[in-house]
Design an enzyme around this catalytic site. Structure first.
Site, PDB file in Angstrom:
ATOM      1  N   ARG A  72       0.818  -1.220   0.000  1.00 24.35           N
ATOM      2  CA  ARG A  72       0.000   0.000   0.000  1.00 24.35           C
ATOM      3  C   ARG A  72       0.852   1.270   0.000  1.00 24.35           C
ATOM      4  O   ARG A  72       0.491   2.255  -0.637  1.00 24.35           O
ATOM      5  CB  ARG A  72      -0.964  -0.028   1.192  1.00 24.35           C
ATOM      6  CG  ARG A  72      -2.068   1.009   1.092  1.00 24.35           C
ATOM      7  CD  ARG A  72      -3.147   0.775   2.125  1.00 24.35           C
ATOM      8  NE  ARG A  72      -2.645   0.894   3.472  1.00 24.35           N
ATOM      9  CZ  ARG A  72      -3.347   0.579   4.564  1.00 24.35           C
ATOM     10  NH1 ARG A  72      -4.580   0.123   4.447  1.00 24.35           N
ATOM     11  NH2 ARG A  72      -2.838   0.717   5.763  1.00 24.35           N
ATOM     12  N   LYS A 174      -2.939   6.657   1.740  1.00 22.02           N
ATOM     13  CA  LYS A 174      -2.861   7.317   3.047  1.00 22.02           C
ATOM     14  C   LYS A 174      -2.124   8.650   2.941  1.00 22.02           C
ATOM     15  O   LYS A 174      -1.117   8.892   3.623  1.00 22.02           O
ATOM     16  CB  LYS A 174      -2.195   6.388   4.057  1.00 22.02           C
ATOM     17  CG  LYS A 174      -3.170   5.350   4.590  1.00 22.02           C
ATOM     18  CD  LYS A 174      -2.530   4.411   5.589  1.00 22.02           C
ATOM     19  CE  LYS A 174      -2.503   4.955   6.978  1.00 22.02           C
ATOM     20  NZ  LYS A 174      -3.799   4.999   7.662  1.00 22.02           N
ATOM     21  N   GLU A 210     -16.711   5.436   4.793  1.00 24.12           N
ATOM     22  CA  GLU A 210     -15.918   4.871   5.885  1.00 24.12           C
ATOM     23  C   GLU A 210     -15.937   5.783   7.096  1.00 24.12           C
ATOM     24  O   GLU A 210     -16.521   6.858   7.082  1.00 24.12           O
ATOM     25  CB  GLU A 210     -14.483   4.575   5.437  1.00 24.12           C
ATOM     26  CG  GLU A 210     -13.657   5.772   5.056  1.00 24.12           C
ATOM     27  CD  GLU A 210     -12.197   5.392   4.725  1.00 24.12           C
ATOM     28  OE1 GLU A 210     -11.645   4.498   5.380  1.00 24.12           O
ATOM     29  OE2 GLU A 210     -11.640   6.024   3.813  1.00 24.12           O
TER      30      GLU A 210
END
Ligand code: PLP
Ligand code: COI
Length: 329
Positions: A72, A174, A210
């Site tokens: 990621r 992120k 989310e």
């Protein structure tokens, strides 16, 4: 224990040279001195990861699915046009930091662990809006308890009209800016007495996306574990693991699909999941002033089963599916 209140002694730093990552080393210096014109300050070219090291009953130290964080972080680096981190460097940093700070890893049990924070920033004088020529990769860590207060008590969340990321923006990585964007809606929710925010899909504001720092999942009345499918949410490693455990250990059906907020009563249980959050039961979601409570507003049976399974795996009490645990020797 609060979330990351204690600082540890060692951190790892590595830099690029002519656009190529060099192996780094440990340091005790908590401060980073970089140029005032660095991209990270002005144009947000920075991102982070989060993973945990757990101590088992027999004193072993184990990381939970760090290969997923490695994948990621590199997807994130592609998105901000920064050089990919080689596997050797990523794991050298993580392992050295955990080993060097091993006296600060909390003892086995009670949801405590060592939270590890890798991050990358674009640095060096750069006033034009373009990728940096130099980067820093660093890893530090801190002992932590649970992120949301209250352990396994179910918490109350509220939807927001704000978005943390655009429909085809940076929600899937992120990026630091996603979290900067979330501070104001979080504050409004906190001031109103909620534990956190439920973001809706930015394009239509009709579907659950989310939680601010965790993914959402719900359990339907016929025991299907459902999680939202969306282009603006972070692909959570915990969520992926929960879906696997629900299917392969609990024998439940799972679905990744749209979760319409107006159809929230399809769920009898709900939770927020993530590295920091582990699994935090959601007791209620308030949307446009109307509160929907899940079950009795307490942790649901399936959410609790998933939580217990996950913790048993984190702490090495049961065998993890193949490849999930990396032991630090
Ligand atoms: N969603 C957001 C916005 C997050 O910051 C996090 C934390 O990493 C998650 C979801 C959960 O992801 P993971 O389970 O990989 O930690
Ligand atoms: C994580 O769970 O690792 C997170 O990134 C959440 C948060 C502390 C930002």
């Amino acid at each position: 224990m609060g979330y990351a209140l204690k600082e540890t002694e060692y951190r790892y730093r590595a830099w690029t040279k002519d656009g190529i990552w060099q192996m780094g080393k440990l340091t005790t210096n908590k401060n980073i001195t970089i140029h005032e014109g660095s991209n990270v300050f002005h144009y947000g070219q920075g991102l982070f990861e989060g993973l945990k090291a757990y101590k088992t009953k027999s004193g072993k130290i184990q990381l939970f699915r760090p290969d997923m964080n490695f994948i990621r972080i590199n997807e994130g680096l592609d998105r901000i046009v920064a050089p990919r981190i080689p596997e050797e460097l990523f794991f050298d940093a993580i392992e050295k930091v955990v080993e060097a700070n091993k006296d600060d890893i909390p003892e086995y049990g009670q949801g405590q662990s060592l939270y590890i924070r890798p991050f990358v920033i674009g640095q060096g004088m750069n006033l034009g809006v373009k990728p940096s020529e130099e980067y820093l990769f660093s890893v530090f860590c801190a002992p932590v308890g649970t992120y949301f207060k209250g352990g396994l008590s179910a918490l109350n969340f509220v939807t927001t009209d704000y978005d943390r990321a655009a429909a085809n923006g940076t929600g899937q990585v992120k990026l630091a800016g996603n979290y900067g964007a979330s501070l104001y809606p979080r504050q409004i929710a906190k001031d109103a007495g909620y534990a956190g925010v439920i973001y809706l899909d930015p394009a239509t504001h009709t579907k659950i996306d989310e939680v601010g720092a965790a993914n959402f999942f719900g359990v339907t009345h016929d025991n299907v574990v459902v999680t939202p499918k969306s282009s603006s949410i972070l692909p959570s490693i915990t969520r992926k693991s929960i879906l696997y455990l629900a299917e392969h250990v609990l024998g439940l059906k799972t679905e990744e699909r749209e979760c319409f907020i107006d159809n929230i009563s399809e769920f009898k249980e709900a939770g927020a999941c993530g590295t920091a959050a582990i699994i935090t039961p959601i007791g209620s979601i308030t949307h446009k002033g109307k509160k929907h409570q899940f079950g009795e507003g307490e942790v649901g049976t399936i959410v609790k089963k998933l939580y217990d399974l996950l913790l048993d795996i984190y702490y090495g009490d049961i065998e993890a599916p193949e490849g999930w645990i990396r032991e630090i020797k």
